[in-house]
Design a protein around this motif. Structure first.
Motif, mmCIF file in Angstrom:
data_model
loop_
_atom_site.group_PDB
_atom_site.id
_atom_site.type_symbol
_atom_site.label_atom_id
_atom_site.label_comp_id
_atom_site.label_asym_id
_atom_site.label_seq_id
_atom_site.Cartn_x
_atom_site.Cartn_y
_atom_site.Cartn_z
ATOM 1 N N GLU A 130 -16.044 -8.059 -1.898
ATOM 2 C CA GLU A 130 -15.425 -9.228 -2.519
ATOM 3 C C GLU A 130 -14.021 -9.460 -1.958
ATOM 4 O OE1 GLU A 130 -16.265 -9.619 -6.941
ATOM 5 O OE2 GLU A 130 -16.600 -7.461 -6.613
ATOM 6 N N PHE A 131 -13.627 -10.736 -1.927
ATOM 7 C CA PHE A 131 -12.297 -11.131 -1.470
ATOM 8 C C PHE A 131 -11.405 -11.439 -2.667
ATOM 9 C CE2 PHE A 131 -14.909 -11.807 2.191
ATOM 10 C CZ PHE A 131 -14.091 -11.709 3.296
ATOM 11 N N PHE A 132 -10.120 -11.084 -2.531
ATOM 12 C CA PHE A 132 -9.137 -11.350 -3.575
ATOM 13 C C PHE A 132 -7.888 -11.936 -2.924
ATOM 14 C CE2 PHE A 132 -11.872 -7.902 -4.834
ATOM 15 C CZ PHE A 132 -12.193 -8.189 -6.156
ATOM 16 N N GLY A 133 -7.254 -12.876 -3.601
ATOM 17 C CA GLY A 133 -6.066 -13.516 -3.067
ATOM 18 C C GLY A 133 -4.784 -12.898 -3.579
ATOM 19 N N SER A 134 -3.662 -13.535 -3.218
ATOM 20 C CA SER A 134 -2.348 -13.008 -3.574
ATOM 21 C C SER A 134 -2.139 -12.956 -5.083
ATOM 22 C CB SER A 134 -1.253 -13.859 -2.928
ATOM 23 O OG SER A 134 -1.385 -15.219 -3.321
ATOM 24 N N ASP A 135 -2.840 -13.799 -5.826
ATOM 25 C CA ASP A 135 -2.691 -13.792 -7.282
ATOM 26 C C ASP A 135 -3.243 -12.520 -7.915
ATOM 27 O OD1 ASP A 135 -5.231 -14.633 -6.468
ATOM 28 O OD2 ASP A 135 -5.591 -15.745 -8.314
ATOM 29 N N SER A 136 -4.024 -11.769 -7.143
ATOM 30 C CA SER A 136 -4.585 -10.507 -7.641
ATOM 31 C C SER A 136 -3.861 -9.285 -7.094
ATOM 32 C CB SER A 136 -6.072 -10.410 -7.260
ATOM 33 O OG SER A 136 -6.821 -11.451 -7.854
ATOM 34 N N ALA A 137 -2.780 -9.502 -6.344
ATOM 35 C CA ALA A 137 -2.116 -8.388 -5.661
ATOM 36 C C ALA A 137 -1.663 -7.299 -6.626
ATOM 37 C CB ALA A 137 -0.926 -8.905 -4.851
ATOM 38 N N TYR A 138 -1.122 -7.683 -7.782
ATOM 39 C CA TYR A 138 -0.600 -6.680 -8.707
ATOM 40 C C TYR A 138 -1.708 -5.933 -9.447
ATOM 41 C CZ TYR A 138 4.137 -8.231 -7.818
ATOM 42 O OH TYR A 138 5.343 -8.506 -7.212
ATOM 43 N N LEU A 139 -2.945 -6.372 -9.256
ATOM 44 C CA LEU A 139 -4.096 -5.667 -9.820
ATOM 45 C C LEU A 139 -4.800 -4.807 -8.767
ATOM 46 C CD1 LEU A 139 -5.617 -8.619 -11.884
ATOM 47 C CD2 LEU A 139 -4.186 -6.752 -12.733
ATOM 48 N N MET A 140 -4.176 -4.676 -7.627
ATOM 49 C CA MET A 140 -4.794 -4.009 -6.487
ATOM 50 C C MET A 140 -5.243 -2.583 -6.807
ATOM 51 S SD MET A 140 -3.197 -4.100 -2.659
ATOM 52 C CE MET A 140 -3.182 -5.885 -2.624
ATOM 53 N N GLU A 141 -4.454 -1.862 -7.574
ATOM 54 C CA GLU A 141 -4.813 -0.475 -7.887
ATOM 55 C C GLU A 141 -6.039 -0.404 -8.790
ATOM 56 O OE1 GLU A 141 -1.182 1.189 -9.394
ATOM 57 O OE2 GLU A 141 -0.594 1.922 -7.413
ATOM 58 N N GLU A 142 -6.309 -1.467 -9.526
ATOM 59 C CA GLU A 142 -7.497 -1.518 -10.363
ATOM 60 C C GLU A 142 -8.710 -2.021 -9.584
ATOM 61 O OE1 GLU A 142 -6.693 -3.782 -13.910
ATOM 62 O OE2 GLU A 142 -4.618 -3.079 -13.960
ATOM 63 N N ILE A 143 -8.477 -2.919 -8.640
ATOM 64 C CA ILE A 143 -9.571 -3.535 -7.886
ATOM 65 C C ILE A 143 -10.110 -2.600 -6.806
ATOM 66 C CG2 ILE A 143 -10.121 -5.412 -6.277
ATOM 67 C CD1 ILE A 143 -8.105 -7.140 -7.879
ATOM 68 N N LEU A 144 -9.209 -1.906 -6.130
ATOM 69 C CA LEU A 144 -9.608 -1.064 -5.002
ATOM 70 C C LEU A 144 -9.878 0.364 -5.455
ATOM 71 C CD1 LEU A 144 -7.073 -2.255 -2.270
ATOM 72 C CD2 LEU A 144 -9.357 -3.126 -2.777
ATOM 73 N N ASP A 145 -10.788 1.008 -4.769
ATOM 74 C CA ASP A 145 -11.109 2.407 -5.047
ATOM 75 C C ASP A 145 -10.264 3.279 -4.127
ATOM 76 O OD1 ASP A 145 -12.174 4.905 -5.448
ATOM 77 O OD2 ASP A 145 -14.267 4.301 -5.244
ATOM 78 N N PHE A 146 -9.040 3.562 -4.562
ATOM 79 C CA PHE A 146 -8.137 4.324 -3.709
ATOM 80 C C PHE A 146 -8.584 5.771 -3.539
ATOM 81 C CE2 PHE A 146 -5.233 0.760 -4.198
ATOM 82 C CZ PHE A 146 -4.671 0.705 -2.928
ATOM 83 N N GLU A 147 -9.353 6.283 -4.463
ATOM 84 C CA GLU A 147 -9.904 7.619 -4.278
ATOM 85 C C GLU A 147 -10.838 7.639 -3.074
ATOM 86 O OE1 GLU A 147 -12.593 11.004 -6.609
ATOM 87 O OE2 GLU A 147 -11.868 9.239 -7.693
ATOM 88 N N ALA A 148 -11.676 6.611 -2.960
ATOM 89 C CA ALA A 148 -12.565 6.503 -1.794
ATOM 90 C C ALA A 148 -11.760 6.235 -0.530
ATOM 91 C CB ALA A 148 -13.581 5.386 -2.019
ATOM 92 N N ILE A 149 -10.774 5.353 -0.608
ATOM 93 C CA ILE A 149 -9.963 4.990 0.558
ATOM 94 C C ILE A 149 -9.280 6.213 1.158
ATOM 95 C CG2 ILE A 149 -7.843 3.770 1.221
ATOM 96 C CD1 ILE A 149 -8.748 1.530 -0.745
ATOM 97 N N LYS A 150 -8.841 7.124 0.311
ATOM 98 C CA LYS A 150 -8.085 8.287 0.783
ATOM 99 C C LYS A 150 -8.958 9.500 1.082
ATOM 100 C CE LYS A 150 -3.892 6.823 -1.623
ATOM 101 N NZ LYS A 150 -2.856 7.160 -2.616
ATOM 102 N N ARG A 151 -10.260 9.377 0.869
ATOM 103 C CA ARG A 151 -11.173 10.479 1.193
ATOM 104 C C ARG A 151 -11.204 10.682 2.707
ATOM 105 N NH1 ARG A 151 -15.715 11.323 -2.469
ATOM 106 N NH2 ARG A 151 -16.786 12.332 -0.723
ATOM 107 N N LEU A 152 -11.103 11.915 3.154
ATOM 108 C CA LEU A 152 -11.127 12.199 4.589
ATOM 109 C C LEU A 152 -12.553 12.295 5.118
ATOM 110 C CD1 LEU A 152 -8.190 14.739 4.950
ATOM 111 C CD2 LEU A 152 -8.200 12.275 5.346
ATOM 112 N N LYS A 153 -13.511 12.465 4.226
ATOM 113 C CA LYS A 153 -14.917 12.468 4.617
ATOM 114 C C LYS A 153 -15.618 11.360 3.853
ATOM 115 C CE LYS A 153 -15.111 17.396 5.742
ATOM 116 N NZ LYS A 153 -15.794 18.693 5.493
ATOM 117 N N TRP A 154 -16.432 10.594 4.564
ATOM 118 C CA TRP A 154 -17.028 9.408 3.940
ATOM 119 C C TRP A 154 -18.559 9.431 3.939
ATOM 120 C CZ3 TRP A 154 -13.763 9.420 8.176
ATOM 121 C CH2 TRP A 154 -14.378 9.293 9.423
#
Length: 207
Positions: free
Chosen positions: A124-148
């Motif tokens: 899904e795409f999100f615009g600048s109006d959703s920027a402050y919700l980024m930590e809720e929208i994105l899975d930072f645990e997955a993003i920072k995993r070194l093995k995928w």
């Protein structure tokens, strides 16, 4: 509310492209300021497909400059190993341009971000109006995993490769720092005119 200055953005470029970036910023292939001597490091098959996928504003993905939200991403492994026909690159040839979401917003350049690899239809795409919700929208645990690779989570790699898509060229002053593999590459960047305090060596950012 997310502190957008702490959400860093990472773009990998070949070291030979750095002088052009310093003079012209990060530029699109069809920009008036495009680098005629641009050295690519990505998968050209994937880059070609980006012209077939639209963002919510109707523009294709190749009209945006993409960033990742972390380092040591799957594409880097492809670049360093030559998987799928991609020319192998020594890590000392690969430089990270670093910025953060707050600096992009302050530059007033339009952007979108996705909750997974932008080419995959379910992302899904999100615009600048959703920027402050980024930590809720994105899975930072997955993003920072070194093995995928995880047989219990087949969607992990897609989420890890979430993208921050900046529309059009990006002025060089939006770049807040540079990450390199070793002293040799750091020395080259200093020769290009980048202040030493803006360059850090992080061997662990590479495979």
């Amino acid at each position: 509310m997310a502190d957008l200055s702490k959400i860093r953005l990472f773009r990998m470029v070949h070291v030979e492209n750095v002088p052009h970036i310093l003079a012209n910023g990060l530029t699109l292939a069809h920009s008036e300021k495009a680098n005629d001597n641009y050295v690519p490091i990505g998968n050209m098959n994937i880059i070609g497909k980006r012209s077939l996928r639209n963002a919510p504003n109707g523009k294709t993905l190749n009209e945006f400059i993409p960033f990742y939200f972390w380092y040591k991403m799957p594409m880097l492994l492809v670049i360093q190993t030559g998987y799928d026909g991609v020319p192998v690159q020594n890590p000392e040839n690969i430089v990270y341009c670093i910025t953060n979401v707050e600096r992009i917003i302050q530059s007033q350049i339009p952007f979108f971000f996705t909750n997974g690899h932008a080419l995959i239809q379910i992302s899904e795409f999100f615009g600048s109006d959703s920027a402050y919700l980024m930590e809720e929208i994105l899975d930072f645990e997955a993003i920072k995993r070194l093995k995928w690779v995880d047989e219990s989570d087949l969607d992990l790699k897609r989420r890890k490769e979430a993208e921050f898509l900046v529309e059009g060229d990006i002025p060089s002053n939006v770049i807040s720092g540079w990450v390199v593999y070793n002293e040799k590459t750091k020395g080259r960047l200093i020769e290009f005119g980048i202040p030493e305090e803006l360059i850090v060596i992080r061997e662990n950012f590479y495979f």
